[in-house]
Design a protein around this motif. Sequence first.
Motif, PDB file in Angstrom:
ATOM      1  N   LEU A 179      30.484  47.821  40.430  1.00 47.09           N
ATOM      2  CA  LEU A 179      31.395  47.960  39.182  1.00 47.09           C
ATOM      3  C   LEU A 179      31.806  49.369  39.044  1.00 47.09           C
ATOM      4  O   LEU A 179      32.824  49.767  38.727  1.00 47.09           O
ATOM      5  CB  LEU A 179      30.736  47.719  38.084  1.00 47.09           C
ATOM      6  CG  LEU A 179      30.378  46.361  37.411  1.00 47.09           C
ATOM      7  CD1 LEU A 179      29.690  46.077  36.348  1.00 47.09           C
ATOM      8  CD2 LEU A 179      32.031  45.649  37.224  1.00 47.09           C
ATOM      9  N   ILE A 199      28.394  36.934  32.117  1.00 51.20           N
ATOM     10  CA  ILE A 199      29.630  37.777  32.603  1.00 51.20           C
ATOM     11  C   ILE A 199      31.019  36.718  32.077  1.00 51.20           C
ATOM     12  O   ILE A 199      30.757  35.832  32.496  1.00 51.20           O
ATOM     13  CB  ILE A 199      29.671  38.050  34.223  1.00 51.20           C
ATOM     14  CG1 ILE A 199      28.366  38.864  34.341  1.00 51.20           C
ATOM     15  CG2 ILE A 199      31.060  38.709  34.425  1.00 51.20           C
ATOM     16  CD1 ILE A 199      28.219  39.178  35.851  1.00 51.20           C
ATOM     17  N   GLY A 226      33.259  46.898  32.462  1.00 47.50           N
ATOM     18  CA  GLY A 226      34.203  46.582  33.433  1.00 47.50           C
ATOM     19  C   GLY A 226      35.382  47.458  33.001  1.00 47.50           C
ATOM     20  O   GLY A 226      35.413  48.717  32.999  1.00 47.50           O
ATOM     21  N   LEU A 230      34.845  36.664  33.056  1.00 45.63           N
ATOM     22  CA  LEU A 230      35.850  37.031  34.141  1.00 45.63           C
ATOM     23  C   LEU A 230      37.218  36.102  33.777  1.00 45.63           C
ATOM     24  O   LEU A 230      37.436  35.090  33.599  1.00 45.63           O
ATOM     25  CB  LEU A 230      35.279  36.968  35.447  1.00 45.63           C
ATOM     26  CG  LEU A 230      36.398  37.101  36.638  1.00 45.63           C
ATOM     27  CD1 LEU A 230      36.555  38.570  36.878  1.00 45.63           C
ATOM     28  CD2 LEU A 230      35.646  36.527  37.988  1.00 45.63           C
ATOM     29  N   TYR A 235      37.908  42.200  34.654  1.00 42.67           N
ATOM     30  CA  TYR A 235      36.796  42.354  34.237  1.00 42.67           C
ATOM     31  C   TYR A 235      36.644  43.178  32.838  1.00 42.67           C
ATOM     32  O   TYR A 235      37.118  44.260  32.641  1.00 42.67           O
ATOM     33  CB  TYR A 235      35.884  43.320  35.198  1.00 42.67           C
ATOM     34  CG  TYR A 235      35.438  42.496  36.555  1.00 42.67           C
ATOM     35  CD1 TYR A 235      34.365  41.888  36.730  1.00 42.67           C
ATOM     36  CD2 TYR A 235      36.510  42.037  37.438  1.00 42.67           C
ATOM     37  CE1 TYR A 235      34.075  41.494  37.831  1.00 42.67           C
ATOM     38  CE2 TYR A 235      36.266  41.502  38.662  1.00 42.67           C
ATOM     39  CZ  TYR A 235      35.241  41.153  38.711  1.00 42.67           C
ATOM     40  OH  TYR A 235      34.663  40.340  40.118  1.00 42.67           O
ATOM     41  N   TYR A 256      42.334  39.451  38.823  1.00 43.57           N
ATOM     42  CA  TYR A 256      41.058  39.390  38.334  1.00 43.57           C
ATOM     43  C   TYR A 256      41.000  40.574  37.377  1.00 43.57           C
ATOM     44  O   TYR A 256      41.092  41.588  37.555  1.00 43.57           O
ATOM     45  CB  TYR A 256      40.089  39.559  39.211  1.00 43.57           C
ATOM     46  CG  TYR A 256      39.880  38.439  40.217  1.00 43.57           C
ATOM     47  CD1 TYR A 256      39.516  37.113  39.962  1.00 43.57           C
ATOM     48  CD2 TYR A 256      40.934  38.384  41.357  1.00 43.57           C
ATOM     49  CE1 TYR A 256      39.375  36.092  41.065  1.00 43.57           C
ATOM     50  CE2 TYR A 256      40.934  37.353  42.473  1.00 43.57           C
ATOM     51  CZ  TYR A 256      40.230  36.196  42.221  1.00 43.57           C
ATOM     52  OH  TYR A 256      40.212  35.437  43.201  1.00 43.57           O
TER      53      TYR A 256
END
Length: 264
Positions: free
Chosen positions: A243, A113, A134, A115, A128, A126
């Motif tokens: 998600l 992942i 995301g 980020l 994604y 943040y």
Amino acid sequence: MAILTTAARADGYPVPGQIGFQEAVTPIAREMHFFHNAILMPIITIITLFVAGLLLWVIFRFNEKANPVPSRTTHHTMLEIAWTILPVLILFIIAIPSMKLLTNELVVPKSDITLKVTGKQWFWSYEYPKDQNGGFAFDSYLLKGDDVKADDIRQLSVDNQAVVPVNKVVHVLVTGADVIHSFTVPSFGVRIDAVPGRMNETWFKAEKEGTYYGQCSKLCGKDHAFMPIAFKVVSEEAYTAWLNDAKKKFASAETKPVHLAGAE
């Protein structure tokens, strides 16, 4: 979003009177703790006791009463060689595991992942990436006033936690939007500066579910003390469910493409 309705308290937060490390839940954090507890602390303790012993010996053995006629010795070749070589050997012993730890921190393994984290005055954002299911972003603010509930942690709980799956390598891209901040999560063994105009990177692999907290560790302005970091580590199934919910919840947030800045 049922996975986020549990109590905020977890292993990864400081407690009153604590003088040791928070629980390590990543390989890097465990390696840091081993380096400190098994290598640095014994060496520091031995040196401290040795120097304290020498001072006491000098105080009682070479005071004016016990030694009325002082020695005229000004040089001792073997002693001077010893106090030059021994510190070099000690530093060499410390350097080997230190370099290994720094390498493990800086070399990001193949990630599951990615980020992106942006430090702002005075909160965290943040993002994604869309190519990892995301495609949304959100801001994370400190809970204040009536928003702080009984199960929350004062000065640490936030309105929107970052969520990651357990036992997955998370590649974190860190930058700043205004001034220099510092992204720090002690239980993850993570600390890296968020610098405007520059994309720094770090990584972690949380091996235990729970909520883990950090704070900005750079004096970034008047509300420096009020921009905590909160990560919720959940199962892969719960992460997938989050998600799907997060894409709906944060659908109105403007997102920008997340680039890897030269690392996988």
